[in-house]
Design an enzyme around this catalytic site. Structure first.
Site, PDB file in Angstrom:
ATOM      1  N   THR A 134       0.790  -1.173   0.192  1.00  0.00           N
ATOM      2  CA  THR A 134      -0.102  -0.043  -0.050  1.00  0.00           C
ATOM      3  C   THR A 134       0.811   1.276  -0.017  1.00  0.00           C
ATOM      4  O   THR A 134       0.902   2.122  -0.790  1.00  0.00           O
ATOM      5  CB  THR A 134      -0.946   0.033   1.193  1.00  0.00           C
ATOM      6  OG1 THR A 134      -1.589  -1.099   0.998  1.00  0.00           O
ATOM      7  CG2 THR A 134      -1.780   1.407   1.293  1.00  0.00           C
ATOM      8  N   ASP A 253      -9.313  -3.648   0.113  1.00  0.00           N
ATOM      9  CA  ASP A 253      -8.274  -4.463   0.801  1.00  0.00           C
ATOM     10  C   ASP A 253      -8.700  -5.184   2.071  1.00  0.00           C
ATOM     11  O   ASP A 253      -7.969  -6.280   2.363  1.00  0.00           O
ATOM     12  CB  ASP A 253      -7.201  -3.383   0.777  1.00  0.00           C
ATOM     13  CG  ASP A 253      -5.909  -3.941   1.317  1.00  0.00           C
ATOM     14  OD1 ASP A 253      -5.291  -4.570   0.577  1.00  0.00           O
ATOM     15  OD2 ASP A 253      -5.345  -3.871   2.580  1.00  0.00           O
TER      16      ASP A 253
HETATM   17 ZN   LIG Z   1      -3.279  -4.712   2.004  1.00  0.00          ZN
END
Ligand SMILES: [Zn+2]
Length: 478
Positions: A134, A253
């Site tokens: 990320t 996510d």
């Molecule tokens: Zn992640």
């Protein structure tokens, strides 16, 4: 599951080609080719007939095939649509974390598909940088730099010189190298506004994260509130209205880690992101500015399912080398190791690979260790003192743990080699500078910085994107 994994060897001899190379057409140059051998006249006629038939068949095929350009298409002929209400160019850059390429087809996503249909999108998704994590990726999107250049080489890491530790809440400028878009904008007198983006709270150049235009990260703020705050900027007088805005969503996510990419919870999360895009579009339409704003929807990386038997345990390497826990700076999927200074690094790598290849370490063949300078160059993961000297690349979906435990978890992960399609995310752009219904070849996210700089007429800071890339994806400005 294990059988499917065993079918393909995890690492073919040599490195796999760069993902972009796979998408580029093979250049079949005829110039300089050896002349064709002469044929008899009968076989010539047959050859002509066959050639003509082939030509007809090919042109028919070209007519029925979807018009997906496979090469870097030349700049579109049409010019940008004139803005109706806004006087200046505006970009809203939206990130949906962990939005794996293909999620847009998990459910009806009418709002995302409206952007795709009337905008420009990447054929097989946006290629993240390595490691497909990320913070490194969000900051690559914002700076156009690979992590080795922008300094955010992992979501957390120690500085080997100072011993200080970077975490996802470190906002000291010393960690964040390069020049993100909000700084480029502020330095050149263009107002930016960030509703969350890794690095946006860092004071740099003329950007001091002003209260009115810069939100401090708080994951509990409802998505609706974030969208409405972005819309609120369009109610400001034009000299206060930001021209570059970021908007960030943690989903899907969050769910992807818990349940992997193929669970109904992902479908629900994707539908919710689509609703947020719908809310944004509706709000911009109410204000009469939707067609004036360049909306760029991206993700940072994809997601792959991880499960029970796909594990490598480092303590099984003990007969070859005993790895101490504090050498391991990051475990999985990015295995990063810094042994004590008195150890030979090539020796550590050789012993680990010997053990992994011995057939005596469970799943050992699905992990390969490298000195960072020996990693495939396409990963751009060597030229920073912050990158630990030894890096392990697990095969897709495999995880690394120190030792065997009783837990038997299934979920999802990312961080793998960016050549895996499962790590790809989306690039969908809509607005006056993007041609409707256009599909472009996939590209790396370091190109985005120059695209946005070009739309906003900003002089870009030096970066790893190509300076000619914006011309291949944007409509020429008026
Ligand atoms: Zn992640």
């Amino acid at each position: 599951m294990a059988a499917a994994a065993a079918a393909a060897p995890p690492f073919a001899a040599g490195d796999s080609p760069p993902p972009t190379a796979l998408l580029l057409p093979r250049t079949t140059t005829t110039a300089g080719a050896a002349p064709a051998p002469r044929r008899s006249s009968a076989s010539s006629r047959l050859h002509l007939l066959l050639t003509a038939a082939l030509a007809v068949a090919t042109s028919y095929l070209l007519l029925i095939l979807p018009r997906t350009p496979l090469s870097a298409a030349p700049a579109p002929a049409a010019a940008a649509r004139a803005q109706v209400k806004l006087e200046k160019p505006v970009v809203i850059l939206i990130s949906s974390d962990g939005f794996r390429f293909g999620y847009q087809h998990k459910a009806a996503t009418p709002h995302i598909h409206r952007l795709i249909g009337n905008g420009t999108s990447a054929a097989t998704g946006l290629i993240p940088v390595f490691p497909t994590l990320t913070f490194p990726n969000h900051y690559s999107i914002a700076t156009g730099l690979y992590p080795s250049s922008h300094g955010i080489i992992n979501n957390y890491f120690p500085d080997p010189i100072s011993g200080d530790y970077f975490t996802m809440s470190s906002h000291e400028p010393k960690w964040w190298l390069g020049q993100p878009l909000w700084v480029t904008a502020a330095d050149q007198g263009i107002q930016a506004a960030t509703y969350f983006w890794p690095g946006s709270e860092v004071k740099k150049g003329s950007w001091d994260c002003p209260d009115k235009y810069c939100r401090h990260y708080n994951g509990s703020v409802p998505f609706e509130e974030r969208v409405d705050a972005i819309l609120g900027y369009f109610d400001l007088p034009s000299d206060e209205m930001p021209q570059f805005l970021t908007l960030y969503f943690e989903d899907p996510d969050h769910q992807g880690h818990q349940v992997g990419p193929d669970d109904p919870a992902i479908t629900e999360a994707v539908v919710r992101i689509d609703e947020m895009i719908g809310r944004l579009i509706a709000g911009l339409e109410e204000r009469g500015v939707f067609e004036d704003v360049n909306v760029i929807l991206v993700g940072d990386h994809g997601m792959v399912g991880t499960c029970d038997k796909k594990l490598v345990f480092l303590d099984e390497l003990a007969p070859w080398i005993k790895l101490e826990e504090d050498w391991v700076l990051s475990m999985t999927p990015l295995l990063a190791i810094r042994p004590p200074d008195d150890m030979s690094l090539p020796d550590v790598v050789a012993k680990m690979n010997e053990g992994l290849g011995s057939g005596k370490v469970e799943n050992g063949e699905y992990l390969r260790m490298y000195l960072k300078e020996d990693l495939p160059s396409r990963l751009h993961y060597a030229d920073s003192y912050r990158i630990p000297p030894i890096i392990g690349l697990p095969e897709e979906g495999y995880k690394v743990e120190m030792k065997r435990s009783d837990k038997n978890e299934c979920g999802g992960a990312h961080g793998y080699d960016n050549a895996f399609f499962s790590m790809r995310t989306i690039f969908i752009a809509h607005g006056p500078r993007f041609e409707g219904g256009r599909v472009v070849p996939s590209f790396e996210n370091v190109e985005i910085y120059n695209v946005i700089a070009s739309i906003l007429n900003l002089e870009p800071a030096p970066n790893n994107g190509s300076s000619s890339f914006p011309d291949t994806i944007l409509l020429p400005s008026e």
